[in-house]
Design an enzyme around this catalytic site. Structure first.
Site, PDB file in Angstrom:
ATOM      1  N   TYR A 161      -6.641 -36.757  53.920  1.00 56.24           N
ATOM      2  CA  TYR A 161      -6.080 -37.544  52.811  1.00 56.24           C
ATOM      3  C   TYR A 161      -4.650 -37.980  53.132  1.00 56.24           C
ATOM      4  O   TYR A 161      -4.303 -39.158  53.023  1.00 56.24           O
ATOM      5  CB  TYR A 161      -6.110 -36.700  51.529  1.00 56.24           C
ATOM      6  CG  TYR A 161      -5.493 -37.372  50.320  1.00 56.24           C
ATOM      7  CD1 TYR A 161      -6.196 -38.350  49.619  1.00 56.24           C
ATOM      8  CD2 TYR A 161      -4.211 -37.030  49.884  1.00 56.24           C
ATOM      9  CE1 TYR A 161      -5.633 -38.969  48.509  1.00 56.24           C
ATOM     10  CE2 TYR A 161      -3.645 -37.642  48.778  1.00 56.24           C
ATOM     11  CZ  TYR A 161      -4.358 -38.612  48.095  1.00 56.24           C
ATOM     12  OH  TYR A 161      -3.791 -39.217  46.996  1.00 56.24           O
TER      13      TYR A 161
HETATM   14  N1  LIG Z   1      -3.822 -38.049  41.102  1.00 55.13           N
HETATM   15  C1  LIG Z   1      -2.843 -37.822  41.938  1.00 55.13           C
HETATM   16  O1  LIG Z   1      -2.225 -36.740  41.977  1.00 55.13           O
HETATM   17  C2  LIG Z   1      -2.390 -38.906  42.872  1.00 55.13           C
HETATM   18  C3  LIG Z   1      -1.124 -38.781  43.491  1.00 55.13           C
HETATM   19  C4  LIG Z   1      -0.712 -39.774  44.379  1.00 55.13           C
HETATM   20  C5  LIG Z   1      -1.520 -40.845  44.633  1.00 55.13           C
HETATM   21  N2  LIG Z   1      -2.738 -40.939  44.024  1.00 55.13           N
HETATM   22  C6  LIG Z   1      -3.572 -42.081  44.341  1.00 55.13           C
HETATM   23  O2  LIG Z   1      -3.840 -42.815  43.167  1.00 55.13           O
HETATM   24  C7  LIG Z   1      -5.094 -43.477  43.289  1.00 55.13           C
HETATM   25  C8  LIG Z   1      -5.962 -43.163  42.085  1.00 55.13           C
HETATM   26  O3  LIG Z   1      -6.123 -41.763  42.014  1.00 55.13           O
HETATM   27  P1  LIG Z   1      -6.675 -41.026  40.713  1.00 55.13           P
HETATM   28  O4  LIG Z   1      -5.945 -39.741  40.654  1.00 55.13           O
HETATM   29  O5  LIG Z   1      -6.683 -41.936  39.545  1.00 55.13           O
HETATM   30  O6  LIG Z   1      -8.158 -40.711  41.229  1.00 55.13           O
HETATM   31  P2  LIG Z   1      -9.560 -40.604  40.439  1.00 55.13           P
HETATM   32  O7  LIG Z   1     -10.444 -39.780  41.309  1.00 55.13           O
HETATM   33  O8  LIG Z   1      -9.336 -40.186  39.045  1.00 55.13           O
HETATM   34  O9  LIG Z   1     -10.063 -42.130  40.459  1.00 55.13           O
HETATM   35  C9  LIG Z   1     -10.418 -42.760  41.662  1.00 55.13           C
HETATM   36  C10 LIG Z   1     -11.491 -43.795  41.374  1.00 55.13           C
HETATM   37  O10 LIG Z   1     -11.840 -44.418  42.623  1.00 55.13           O
HETATM   38  C11 LIG Z   1     -13.239 -44.617  42.642  1.00 55.13           C
HETATM   39  N3  LIG Z   1     -13.709 -44.707  44.015  1.00 55.13           N
HETATM   40  C12 LIG Z   1     -13.704 -43.725  44.960  1.00 55.13           C
HETATM   41  N4  LIG Z   1     -14.279 -44.178  46.083  1.00 55.13           N
HETATM   42  C13 LIG Z   1     -14.657 -45.447  45.862  1.00 55.13           C
HETATM   43  C14 LIG Z   1     -15.313 -46.427  46.646  1.00 55.13           C
HETATM   44  N5  LIG Z   1     -15.726 -46.163  47.886  1.00 55.13           N
HETATM   45  N6  LIG Z   1     -15.537 -47.643  46.107  1.00 55.13           N
HETATM   46  C15 LIG Z   1     -15.144 -47.911  44.837  1.00 55.13           C
HETATM   47  N7  LIG Z   1     -14.541 -47.021  44.047  1.00 55.13           N
HETATM   48  C16 LIG Z   1     -14.294 -45.797  44.545  1.00 55.13           C
HETATM   49  C17 LIG Z   1     -13.808 -43.402  41.925  1.00 55.13           C
HETATM   50  O11 LIG Z   1     -15.131 -43.640  41.457  1.00 55.13           O
HETATM   51  C18 LIG Z   1     -12.794 -43.197  40.809  1.00 55.13           C
HETATM   52  O12 LIG Z   1     -13.165 -43.872  39.618  1.00 55.13           O
HETATM   53  C19 LIG Z   1      -5.675 -43.006  44.615  1.00 55.13           C
HETATM   54  O13 LIG Z   1      -5.361 -43.951  45.614  1.00 55.13           O
HETATM   55  C20 LIG Z   1      -4.935 -41.721  44.883  1.00 55.13           C
HETATM   56  O14 LIG Z   1      -4.900 -41.388  46.249  1.00 55.13           O
HETATM   57  C21 LIG Z   1      -3.183 -39.998  43.149  1.00 55.13           C
END
Ligand SMILES: NC(=O)c1ccc[n+]([C@@H]2O[C@H](COP(=O)([O-])OP(=O)(O)OC[C@H]3O[C@@H](n4cnc5c(N)ncnc54)[C@H](O)[C@@H]3O)[C@@H](O)[C@H]2O)c1
Length: 258
Positions: A161
């Site tokens: 990741y």
């Molecule tokens: N939550 C955290 O702590 C955090 C911190 C820093 C960055 N981020 C980044 O923020 C973004 C969103 O994260 P989140 O926490 O809302 O995650 P989440 O898991 O709640 O949501 C991610 C969404 O992406 C969709 N997804 C995954 N693979 C896919 C694919 N191949 N095609 C289409 N859709 C797909 C999933 O179905 C899900 O609805 C990500 O890029 C994550 O890396 C999150």
């Protein structure tokens, strides 16, 4: 010297990937509130349909497109559908990502790293490759890549990741420089932890450990709220952001000072 001013088209259309929940959904809602027509893309069709309906109930113009961004043909089809329904996208938010398995990096399988890179790097690249040409043609576009502080600092037991987010940060810099004179600005954001479903793949004790470790390192001592990330993304998707490209925007409660 001729200065080319890039003008935002009257009709603003955003594609947000991974928009069925969490940060992506918050960004979609925020952009809708700003007057964008929104194409919400996600592979979870059921959750996506509910999310889209909730936004429509608040008066937003929303199209939900079930798409797995790792499939090139699916991305091309999703874009055709979105463009036909809403018009040429003026903004792309590459938000969809997966965390991958919790475990020692020295023991991780190549298959697991590939699975994570397929979504977080190649999926994002594929979406950019699909949308950018029309943005260049119209002389205006905004691409926002949702990376992570993990991409700057590395996260123990989440090696794939963290490395994928480092790749996304670097991709942002390359693409931003390449498109700097085309009116298409490409930036990324690097949030610290938000309390979302992304940690769903971890078991309870791994989640508890991770939360404690992550929060201990955030001077503000809390998770970032999804609305806070959406606020930053909304600015980067707008014409108000006009002189930043290839840049990395921190949103980590004071954790990263670079
Ligand atoms: N939550 C955290 O702590 C955090 C911190 C820093 C960055 N981020 C980044 O923020 C973004 C969103 O994260 P989140 O926490 O809302 O995650 P989440 O898991 O709640 O949501 C991610 C969404 O992406 C969709 N997804 C995954 N693979 C896919 C694919 N191949 N095609 C289409 N859709 C797909 C999933 O179905 C899900 O609805 C990500 O890029 C994550 O890396 C999150």
């Amino acid at each position: 010297m001729t200065v080319i001013e890039s003008k935002e088209p009257a009709r603003r259309v955003a594609v947000v990937t991974g928009a069925a929940r969490g940060i992506g959904l918050a960004i979609g809602a925020r952009l809708a509130a700003d007057g964008f027509s929104i194409a919400l893309w996600d592979r979870d069709a059921r959750q996506l349909a509910q999310a889209a309906q909730a936004l429509r109930d608040h008066g937003a113009t929303v199209l939900d497109v079930a798409v797995d961004i790792t499939g090139r043909a699916q991305v091309v089809r999703a874009l055709a559908q979105s463009t036909e329904a809403l018009g040429t996208p003026t903004a792309l938010v590459n938000n969809a990502a997966i965390l991958g398995r919790h475990g020692p990096t020295a023991e991780a399988s190549m298959g697991e790293w590939k699975r994570v890179f397929d979504v977080n790097v190649f999926g994002a690249l594929q979406c950019a490759q699909a949308l950018v040409p029309a943005m260049v043609k119209q002389g205006y576009g905004r691409v926002v890549n949702v990376a992570s502080i993990a991409g700057k600092e590395g996260n123990p037991f989440a090696g794939a990741y963290a490395a994928s987010k480092a790749a996304l940060i670097s991709m942002t810099k390359s693409l931003g420089k390449e498109l700097a004179e085309a009116g298409v600005l490409v930036n990324c954001i690097t949030p610290s932890a938000a309390d979302t479903d992304i940690f769903g793949a971890y078991d309870e004790s791994q989640r508890a450990q991770l939360r404690a470790r992550l929060l201990e390192r955030v001077p503000m001592k809390r998770f970032v709220r999804v609305e806070e990330v959406a606020e930053m993304a909304a600015w980067l998707c707008s014409a108000r952001c006009s002189f930043s490209t290839g840049a990395v925007f921190d949103i980590s409660g004071g954790r990263a000072v670079y």
